[in-house]
Structures are given as structure tokens and as C-alpha cells.
Design a protein around this motif. Structure first.
Motif, PDB file in Angstrom:
ATOM      1  N   VAL A   1       0.839  -1.202   0.000  1.00 51.64           N
ATOM      2  CA  VAL A   1       0.000   0.000   0.000  1.00 51.64           C
ATOM      3  C   VAL A   1       0.875   1.253   0.000  1.00 51.64           C
ATOM      4  O   VAL A   1       0.625   2.230  -0.722  1.00 51.64           O
ATOM      5  CB  VAL A   1      -0.940  -0.003   1.225  1.00 51.64           C
ATOM      6  CG1 VAL A   1      -1.725   1.310   1.298  1.00 51.64           C
ATOM      7  CG2 VAL A   1      -1.888  -1.191   1.162  1.00 51.64           C
TER       8      VAL A   1
ATOM      9  N   GLU B   1       2.303   1.972  -3.366  1.00 57.00           N
ATOM     10  CA  GLU B   1       1.318   2.574  -4.260  1.00 57.00           C
ATOM     11  C   GLU B   1       1.173   4.063  -3.994  1.00 57.00           C
ATOM     12  O   GLU B   1       1.095   4.881  -4.916  1.00 57.00           O
ATOM     13  CB  GLU B   1      -0.026   1.854  -4.053  1.00 57.00           C
ATOM     14  CG  GLU B   1      -0.958   1.954  -5.258  1.00 57.00           C
ATOM     15  CD  GLU B   1      -2.171   1.066  -5.082  1.00 57.00           C
ATOM     16  OE1 GLU B   1      -3.281   1.618  -5.070  1.00 57.00           O
ATOM     17  OE2 GLU B   1      -1.990  -0.158  -4.928  1.00 57.00           O
ATOM     18  N   ARG B   2       1.173   4.447  -2.723  1.00 53.77           N
ATOM     19  CA  ARG B   2       0.983   5.854  -2.369  1.00 53.77           C
ATOM     20  C   ARG B   2       2.224   6.691  -2.635  1.00 53.77           C
ATOM     21  O   ARG B   2       2.126   7.879  -2.948  1.00 53.77           O
ATOM     22  CB  ARG B   2       0.588   5.971  -0.890  1.00 53.77           C
ATOM     23  CG  ARG B   2      -0.816   5.470  -0.600  1.00 53.77           C
ATOM     24  CD  ARG B   2      -1.262   5.822   0.803  1.00 53.77           C
ATOM     25  NE  ARG B   2      -1.203   7.264   1.071  1.00 53.77           N
ATOM     26  CZ  ARG B   2      -1.504   7.815   2.241  1.00 53.77           C
ATOM     27  NH1 ARG B   2      -1.876   7.040   3.262  1.00 53.77           N
ATOM     28  NH2 ARG B   2      -1.434   9.112   2.402  1.00 53.77           N
ATOM     29  N   SER B   3       3.386   6.114  -2.520  1.00 58.19           N
ATOM     30  CA  SER B   3       4.623   6.879  -2.661  1.00 58.19           C
ATOM     31  C   SER B   3       5.170   6.887  -4.081  1.00 58.19           C
ATOM     32  O   SER B   3       6.011   7.721  -4.422  1.00 58.19           O
ATOM     33  CB  SER B   3       5.693   6.322  -1.732  1.00 58.19           C
ATOM     34  OG  SER B   3       6.046   4.997  -2.104  1.00 58.19           O
TER      35      SER B   3
ATOM     36  N   ALA C   1       1.864   7.027   7.584  1.00 55.76           N
ATOM     37  CA  ALA C   1       1.380   8.030   6.630  1.00 55.76           C
ATOM     38  C   ALA C   1       2.304   9.243   6.580  1.00 55.76           C
ATOM     39  O   ALA C   1       2.435   9.890   5.540  1.00 55.76           O
ATOM     40  CB  ALA C   1      -0.040   8.460   7.006  1.00 55.76           C
TER      41      ALA C   1
ATOM     42  N   VAL D   1       5.113   9.297   3.759  1.00 59.62           N
ATOM     43  CA  VAL D   1       4.812   9.374   2.328  1.00 59.62           C
ATOM     44  C   VAL D   1       5.546  10.539   1.676  1.00 59.62           C
ATOM     45  O   VAL D   1       6.121  10.404   0.583  1.00 59.62           O
ATOM     46  CB  VAL D   1       3.290   9.503   2.104  1.00 59.62           C
ATOM     47  CG1 VAL D   1       2.993   9.758   0.617  1.00 59.62           C
ATOM     48  CG2 VAL D   1       2.573   8.243   2.568  1.00 59.62           C
TER      49      VAL D   1
END
Length: 356
Positions: free
Chosen positions: A11, A14-16, A48, A51
Motif C-alpha cells: 500500500v 502505491e501511495r509513494s 502516513a 509518504v
């Protein structure tokens, strides 16, 4: 950290924007350690609040910054980080120029094409002429020749010309040694610019031509190669021959005119020329700076320009005074030194209603 704020490596990847394998590598490198590693399973979890650091790490790596420099940027304050990024970019550009130069030499050596002597010119004079004339060039993907320098050699002179369709600059140089060559081609402007520093430090530069480029031979320095542009250069001589007669001529101090243009608030302006002097007017015609002392002959005239067109033409003129030859409000103006005519620039005006 509460488990609700943690995310597994997939996850977080995907966000970074980083892959899971890249995250493992950066964790092992000490650049981005997981917030938590499950002691039993070895699963990695990120917070979080990591990120932003991960995204910055990715962007820095995208510009080929080495890991040591990345770490320094990530841990630095804003001002220091900006300075480190600037230093990295400067180094990349310097390395790229070295590679480009060496690649050009390698490519040029792939053929055994003979070099044809064109002219021998004084280095400082040639360097100044290249910089002055190339101010009238412009990068244009649709017409690359507009970014080039036209070189025309005869037995008596070497003429350099550039144009971006709104300006045209030309300068004629006298060879330092007699020559019997007649030759013309368009040389890549960017490659000439990168050679200017070396040219300026050379007392004499010998220009030699091959089918694909020119060689600049300089004593005690490495030869420089600049490629030729294959596109046809605009027929500027035809344009010059078609110019109407000069109707107004004005001579003004170069520094005084430049200062007036620098202080003018707009991007467009008008020159109002009368026998009283020269005035720089705003686009509405209501605001006028103080009258500039000038010597004028011919008809009174008001003519409008873009600052980006006229200013470079005036700033590169040789000598303390510039002469402007004008032919009407919709015709090119010729800018040259009042007492030396070897650098001449034509600048296109805009229509009085300020449409292009």
C-alpha cells in the motif's frame, strides 16, 4: 504508533510511487526505514507521515541524484536542500556537456572526410561576434535552422547571420590571414555557444569544414567540432534587397535608450521620433518618459515594438551610440553602431494597434 496509522509495504509503495523492491533497497540503505517491522513475520509497515519523504526520495532519484546526496537533501533545511539540488543539476549539465563534446568528436572521427580550410579569425573577435549575432536566433522545433548561425566565407570576409523571423543580426569579420575559400553553411547555434569560452581564450582560431560540420582549431587547446544544420536558411539577402528606402534616421546614446526601455513599465511601447528628440511612450500613448536627446533627420515617426525584440538588438550594438534607420511604422528598423557598421540588426515592429 497505532496500527490504524500503519500501512503494509504494498500500500505504501502505491501511495509513494516507489516499488516494493525499491523500498526494501532504501530501507537497507538507511534512507527510508519502515516505521515498524513485525518481529515474527518480518513484514514491513510504514506510516502516513513517511509518504512525503518517500515521494521526495523518488523525485530526487528521478533526476539521477546519488544516494549520498539524496540523504543530505532529505535531512537538510529548505535553503540548504535547494542549494544541494542546484549543485547536482550544475554537475549533471557539466557532465552532459563533456559527454556531448566527446561524442561529437567520436562521430566526427568515424569518417575520414578531409577538412577544408575556411578562414583564420582572431578568437576574441569571433567569440564576441557569435554571441552578438546569436541573440537573433531562437529554438524552434518546427524550424531548427532558426537556432543556427549562418556562416558565409569569401576571400575578403566572413559573414555571420542569424534570424528568428522577428529579428535578423549579421556581422562581417575580416580574416586574420589571407584565404582563397568560398564556403557557406548553417552551424548549430547551441554547439557554437558552448565553444565560445574556448574561442575567446584563443588568439587565433582556424575554421575548417567537412561535409557534416566545422572544426575550430585552437593552439594549445582541444579542437572543437560543431555540426551543420541541413535545413535551408531563410533567404535574408532577398528580404534585405526588398526593403524600402530609409525615411527617418536617428542617432541616440545606447546606454540612455537602454535605460529608458528598462524603466518602461510595459512589454510593448512606441518610439516617438521628432526633431525635438526621442520619446518612449506607453501603449496607450498617454504616459511619456522624459525626452531622450537624439539627432534625427527625415520624417517624424511613431513606431511600436515588443521589448523582447528591440532591447536585445540595441544592447548588442557596438559602440556608445546607436543609429536607427526607419522606413515607416510597419517596416523593419535597422540598428547599428553610429560609427561602426560591422554588426547590423533588423527588428520587426508591431502594428500601431499592438497586434502582432
Amino acid at each position: 504508533m497505532p496500527n490504524s496509522e500503519l500501512m503494509p509495504i504494498g500500500v505504501f509503495a502505491e501511495r509513494s510511487g516507489l516499488t516494493s523492491s525499491a523500498l526494501r533497497f532504501y530501507a537497507d540503505s538507511g534512507l527510508l526505514a519502515p516505521a515498524v517491522v513485525d518481529p515474527a513475520s518480518g513484514y514491513r509497515y510504514y506510516g502516513a507521515d513517511q509518504v512525503a519523504r518517500a515521494a521526495m526520495l523518488r523525485r530526487l532519484r528521478e533526476i539521477a541524484m546519488p544516494l549520498t546526496a539524496v540523504e543530505a537533501v532529505l535531512d537538510a533545511e529548505t535553503e540548504a536542500a535547494s542549494r544541494l539540488i542546484d549543485e547536482h543539476v550544475a554537475k549533471v549539465l557539466e557532465d552532459a556537456e563533456v559527454v556531448r563534446h566527446k561524442a561529437a568528436l567520436i562521430k566526427a572521427s568515424l569518417t575520414d572526410a578531409p577538412r577544408r580550410p575556411i578562414a583564420a579569425l582572431k578568437g576574441p573577435v569571433l567569440a564576441d561576434a557569435i554571441e552578438q549575432v546569436l541573440t537573433a536566433s531562437a529554438p524552434d522545433p518546427g524550424m531548427p535552422v532558426l537556432g543556427g548561425l549562418r556562416v558565409e566565407a569569401t576571400e575578403e570576409a566572413v559573414t555571420l547571420t542569424a534570424t528568428d523571423r522577428y529579428r535578423l543580426s549579421t556581422r562581417t569579420l575580416v580574416p586574420a590571414e589571407p584565404t582563397t575559400s568560398t564556403w557557406a553553411a548553417t552551424v548549430d547555434g547551441d554547439e557554437l555557444r558552448t565553444a565560445v569560452a574556448e574561442i575567446r581564450r584563443s588568439a587565433l582560431v582556424r575554421v575548417e569544414a567537412t561535409s557534416h560540420g566545422i572544426w575550430l582549431r585552437m593552439a594549445d587547446r582541444e579542437d572543437r567540432h560543431c555540426r551543420l544544420l541541413g535545413e535551408r536558411f531563410p533567404d535574408y539577402r532577398l528580404m534585405l534587397a526588398a526593403l524600402p528606402e530609409v525615411t527617418t534616421r536617428v542617432t541616440v546614446s545606447k546606454d540612455v535608450l537602454l535605460r529608458a526601455l528598462e524603466e518602461h513599465p510595459g512589454e510593448r511601447f512606441s518610439l516617438c521620433l521628432t526633431h525635438r528628440g526621442l520619446n518612449v511612450l506607453a501603449s496607450d500613448g498617454k504616459h511619456a518618459d522624459s525626452l531622450l536627446p537624439a539627432t534625427m533627420t527625415g520624417q517624424d515617426l511613431r513606431i511600436s515594438f515588443e521589448l523582447t525584440t528591440l532591447y536585445p538588438a540595441v544592447s548588442t550594438a557596438i559602440g556608445p551610440d546607436v543609429m536607427l534607420d526607419l522606413r515607416g511604422p510597419d517596416q523593419p528598423v535597422t540598428i547599428r553602431s553610429a560609427d561602426r557598421g560591422d554588426l547590423t540588426t533588423l527588428a520587426m515592429p508591431v502594428k500601431p494597434d499592438h497586434s502582432a
